[in-house]
Design a protein around this motif. Sequence first.
Motif, PDB file in Angstrom:
ATOM      1  N   TRP A  36      47.025  92.866 -85.865  1.00 17.61           N
ATOM      2  CA  TRP A  36      47.118  93.010 -87.325  1.00 17.61           C
ATOM      3  C   TRP A  36      46.500  91.811 -88.047  1.00 17.61           C
ATOM      4  O   TRP A  36      45.941  91.961 -89.143  1.00 17.61           O
TER       5      TRP A  36
ATOM      6  N   HIS B 180      48.114  90.201 -81.375  1.00 17.38           N
ATOM      7  CA  HIS B 180      48.162  89.904 -82.819  1.00 17.38           C
ATOM      8  C   HIS B 180      47.068  90.685 -83.560  1.00 17.38           C
ATOM      9  O   HIS B 180      46.394  90.143 -84.432  1.00 17.38           O
TER      10      HIS B 180
ATOM     11  N   TRP C 102      42.783  92.500 -88.240  1.00 12.50           N
ATOM     12  CA  TRP C 102      42.489  93.510 -89.256  1.00 12.50           C
ATOM     13  C   TRP C 102      42.570  92.902 -90.650  1.00 12.50           C
ATOM     14  O   TRP C 102      41.777  93.240 -91.538  1.00 12.50           O
TER      15      TRP C 102
END
Length: 201
Positions: free
Chosen positions: A70, A68, A73
Motif C-alpha cells: 500500500w 508494504h 501504491w
Amino acid sequence: MRIIWKGKFDGNEESLPHGEHKPNAVKFQEIDDIKKLGLVLNLLSVPLMIVTYAIVLLRGGFDVILEHFWIYWAGILAAIACLIPHEFIHAMCFRKEAYIYTNLKNGMLFVVATEDMSKSHFIVMSLMPNLIFGFVPFLLYLIFPQLGFLGILGATSIPMGIGDYYNIINALTQMPKGARTYLHGFHSYWYLPEEHAEQAE
C-alpha cells in the motif's frame, strides 16, 4: 511573475500566447506534430520507468515491497497528484506571465510563456520539478531503502519528465554559446543577441 491556468488546450496552436520573432531566430529541430510528440515521448517513458521500478525492486527487496504494498501504491498516486504542481514549478521559473495548459488526450501538460531566457535558465526551468519530485526522492530512497513511498514517487516522477529531458537535450545540442531561447506557440526557437552575433561574425 503571474501564473495563469488556461486548462484544456483546444488544439489550435495560433491560440497559444506568443510574442514577435527575434531577428535571425532559428527553430529547434524537434517533432512538429503535437500528437506525434505525445506518442513518442510516452513510448520513451516506458523503458525509463521499467528501469527506475527495477531499481526500486532491487534496492527494497521483493518481500518487503509485497509486505508494504500500500505504501508503494501511495507513491504512485502521489506522483500522479504532482503532475499539476510540476507544471506550476515550471511556471514559477518565468519572470513574467506563464500559462498552464492540459492536453490529456495526448498525455501531456505544458507551460507556455512569451519571454526569452538563457540556455542555463531554460535547463534549470526544465529540470527543476523533476529534481523536486523525481531525482531527490529517488536518491533518498537509494540511501534509505525503508522510505518506499519516496522510492516509488521518484521512480514514477522521473519518467514523467521525459518531455523536459527532450527539451534539455535539444537546448544542449542546438543552442550555441550566448544564445537565448523562447517559445512561439508550441515551438522553441533560439537566437543570438546582437553582441554575440557580432562576435560570431
